[in-house]
Each structure stands twice: as C-alpha cells, then as structure tokens.
Scaffold this motif. Structure first.
Motif, PDB file in Angstrom:
ATOM      1  N   MET A  52      59.101  41.409  34.039  1.00 24.92           N
ATOM      2  CA  MET A  52      58.538  41.952  35.271  1.00 24.92           C
ATOM      3  C   MET A  52      59.184  41.291  36.486  1.00 24.92           C
ATOM      4  N   ALA A  53      59.341  39.974  36.435  1.00 18.33           N
ATOM      5  CA  ALA A  53      59.918  39.238  37.558  1.00 18.33           C
ATOM      6  C   ALA A  53      61.379  39.635  37.791  1.00 18.33           C
ATOM      7  N   LEU A  54      62.143  39.843  36.718  1.00 14.28           N
ATOM      8  CA  LEU A  54      63.534  40.290  36.866  1.00 14.28           C
ATOM      9  C   LEU A  54      63.590  41.643  37.567  1.00 14.28           C
ATOM     10  N   ILE A  55      62.702  42.533  37.189  1.00 11.91           N
ATOM     11  CA  ILE A  55      62.666  43.860  37.799  1.00 11.91           C
ATOM     12  C   ILE A  55      62.274  43.760  39.268  1.00 11.91           C
ATOM     13  N   ILE A  56      61.225  42.992  39.548  1.00 14.88           N
ATOM     14  CA  ILE A  56      60.762  42.845  40.933  1.00 14.88           C
ATOM     15  C   ILE A  56      61.872  42.247  41.795  1.00 14.88           C
ATOM     16  N   ARG A  57      62.521  41.213  41.304  1.00 10.55           N
ATOM     17  CA  ARG A  57      63.606  40.585  42.069  1.00 10.55           C
ATOM     18  C   ARG A  57      64.727  41.577  42.344  1.00 10.55           C
ATOM     19  N   GLU A  58      65.097  42.353  41.337  1.00 11.06           N
ATOM     20  CA  GLU A  58      66.193  43.304  41.496  1.00 11.06           C
ATOM     21  C   GLU A  58      65.832  44.439  42.447  1.00 11.06           C
ATOM     22  N   LEU A  59      64.554  44.715  42.596  1.00 10.09           N
ATOM     23  CA  LEU A  59      64.115  45.737  43.547  1.00 10.09           C
ATOM     24  C   LEU A  59      64.140  45.217  44.982  1.00 10.09           C
ATOM     25  N   GLY A  60      64.419  43.930  45.137  1.00  9.03           N
ATOM     26  CA  GLY A  60      64.601  43.359  46.467  1.00  9.03           C
ATOM     27  C   GLY A  60      63.316  43.112  47.238  1.00  9.03           C
ATOM     28  N   VAL A  61      62.221  42.896  46.506  1.00  9.98           N
ATOM     29  CA  VAL A  61      60.954  42.579  47.159  1.00  9.98           C
ATOM     30  C   VAL A  61      60.401  41.295  46.558  1.00  9.98           C
ATOM     31  N   SER A  62      59.514  40.655  47.301  1.00 11.46           N
ATOM     32  CA  SER A  62      58.866  39.460  46.765  1.00 11.46           C
ATOM     33  C   SER A  62      57.756  39.887  45.806  1.00 11.46           C
ATOM     34  N   VAL A  63      57.294  38.952  45.013  1.00  9.69           N
ATOM     35  CA  VAL A  63      56.201  39.237  44.085  1.00  9.69           C
ATOM     36  C   VAL A  63      54.966  39.682  44.870  1.00  9.69           C
ATOM     37  N   SER A  64      54.686  38.985  45.983  1.00 12.63           N
ATOM     38  CA  SER A  64      53.506  39.358  46.771  1.00 12.63           C
ATOM     39  C   SER A  64      53.668  40.746  47.387  1.00 12.63           C
ATOM     40  N   GLU A  65      54.868  41.087  47.843  1.00 17.13           N
ATOM     41  CA  GLU A  65      55.108  42.442  48.368  1.00 17.13           C
ATOM     42  C   GLU A  65      54.909  43.487  47.273  1.00 17.13           C
ATOM     43  N   PHE A  66      55.429  43.198  46.097  1.00 16.19           N
ATOM     44  CA  PHE A  66      55.329  44.149  44.996  1.00 16.19           C
ATOM     45  C   PHE A  66      53.871  44.444  44.664  1.00 16.19           C
ATOM     46  N   PHE A  67      53.064  43.396  44.545  1.00 15.87           N
ATOM     47  CA  PHE A  67      51.677  43.586  44.144  1.00 15.87           C
ATOM     48  C   PHE A  67      50.752  43.953  45.308  1.00 15.87           C
ATOM     49  N   ASN A  68      51.290  43.965  46.526  1.00 16.80           N
ATOM     50  CA  ASN A  68      50.509  44.378  47.694  1.00 16.80           C
ATOM     51  C   ASN A  68      50.578  45.900  47.828  1.00 16.80           C
ATOM     52  N   SER A  69      49.951  46.567  46.885  1.00 18.03           N
ATOM     53  CA  SER A  69      49.947  48.020  46.821  1.00 18.03           C
ATOM     54  C   SER A  69      48.577  48.472  46.342  1.00 18.03           C
ATOM     55  N   PRO A  70      48.110  49.608  46.831  1.00 17.95           N
ATOM     56  CA  PRO A  70      46.800  50.105  46.400  1.00 17.95           C
ATOM     57  C   PRO A  70      46.678  50.319  44.888  1.00 17.95           C
ATOM     58  N   VAL A  71      47.793  50.526  44.198  1.00 19.86           N
ATOM     59  CA  VAL A  71      47.693  50.736  42.746  1.00 19.86           C
ATOM     60  C   VAL A  71      47.168  49.497  42.022  1.00 19.86           C
ATOM     61  N   PHE A  72      47.268  48.338  42.673  1.00 23.14           N
ATOM     62  CA  PHE A  72      46.807  47.100  42.051  1.00 23.14           C
ATOM     63  C   PHE A  72      45.409  46.678  42.502  1.00 23.14           C
ATOM     64  N   ASP A  73      44.729  47.511  43.286  1.00 22.04           N
ATOM     65  CA  ASP A  73      43.344  47.197  43.663  1.00 22.04           C
ATOM     66  C   ASP A  73      42.495  47.137  42.402  1.00 22.04           C
ATOM     67  N   PHE A  74      41.660  46.118  42.295  1.00 21.81           N
ATOM     68  CA  PHE A  74      40.826  45.960  41.106  1.00 21.81           C
ATOM     69  C   PHE A  74      39.947  47.169  40.852  1.00 21.81           C
ATOM     70  N   ASP A  75      39.584  47.887  41.910  1.00 25.99           N
ATOM     71  CA  ASP A  75      38.765  49.089  41.729  1.00 25.99           C
ATOM     72  C   ASP A  75      39.516  50.178  40.977  1.00 25.99           C
ATOM     73  N   ASN A  76      40.839  50.129  41.016  1.00 24.03           N
ATOM     74  CA  ASN A  76      41.666  51.132  40.353  1.00 24.03           C
ATOM     75  C   ASN A  76      42.102  50.726  38.949  1.00 24.03           C
ATOM     76  N   LEU A  77      41.952  49.446  38.618  1.00 27.40           N
ATOM     77  CA  LEU A  77      42.496  48.937  37.358  1.00 27.40           C
ATOM     78  C   LEU A  77      41.429  48.749  36.283  1.00 27.40           C
ATOM     79  N   ASP A  78      41.823  49.071  35.080  1.00 22.59           N
ATOM     80  CA  ASP A  78      41.008  48.782  33.908  1.00 22.59           C
ATOM     81  C   ASP A  78      41.559  47.492  33.309  1.00 22.59           C
ATOM     82  N   ILE A  79      40.880  46.394  33.572  1.00 19.08           N
ATOM     83  CA  ILE A  79      41.384  45.100  33.093  1.00 19.08           C
ATOM     84  C   ILE A  79      40.493  44.511  32.003  1.00 19.08           C
ATOM     85  N   GLU A  80      39.717  45.343  31.379  1.00 15.10           N
ATOM     86  CA  GLU A  80      38.890  44.906  30.257  1.00 15.10           C
ATOM     87  C   GLU A  80      39.787  44.539  29.092  1.00 15.10           C
ATOM     88  N   GLU A  81      39.328  43.655  28.247  1.00 16.61           N
ATOM     89  CA  GLU A  81      40.111  43.262  27.065  1.00 16.61           C
ATOM     90  C   GLU A  81      40.024  44.312  26.006  1.00 16.61           C
TER      91      GLU A  81
END
Length: 81
Positions: A52-81
């Motif tokens: 994931m980090a290799l992909i994010i780096r190659e996209l030319g954004v920081s990790v925080s920029e990458f994850f600063n997107s509405p798709v990663f809002d906890f309300d949108n994610l199913d993070i149950e085990e």
C-alpha cells in the motif's frame, strides 16, 4: 464498504487524476501485476501495508493525503472482524 474496497477506490481516483495506468503503477512500484490487480479488485482479506505504501508513494501523495478522503470515513467502512 471494506477498507480494501476503499483503498481501491482511492487508488483509482488518483490514477485517473494523474493520468496513470495500473500497468504503469506496477512498473514504477515493482509490484507484480497480479498483486496490484488483487488489491484493485479488493480480493485480499488484508493488504500488505508495504505494498500500500509503495502505491501511495508512487501516486505522489503523502499517506495522510491519501487517507484524507470521504471513502475512509468510519461511517462508510465495515471494519468488523
């Protein structure tokens, strides 16, 4: 939506924005096309953070920029085990 699905959506957004192909991303990261394909289709249970980090780096954004997107809002994610 799972975290892997959110990751794939975000990568696709950035690939389009930067006018890059998935193939070019594979070449630049050194990841196997099959690895990237599995990640892009959310076919893995848990993606390797190094990949994931290799992909994010190659996209030319920081990790925080990458994850600063509405798709990663906890309300949108199913993070149950």
């Amino acid at each position: 939506m799972t975290l892997n699905e959110a990751f794939a959506i975000r990568v696709k957004e950035l690939l389009k924005e930067k006018k890059l192909t998935q193939y070019k991303l594979c070449q630049r990261t050194g990841l196997y096309p099959s690895t990237v394909n599995y990640m892009m289709h959310a076919k893995t249970k848990a993606s390797n953070f190094k990949s994931m980090a290799l992909i994010i780096r190659e996209l030319g954004v920081s990790v925080s920029e990458f994850f600063n997107s509405p798709v990663f809002d906890f309300d949108n994610l199913d993070i149950e085990e």
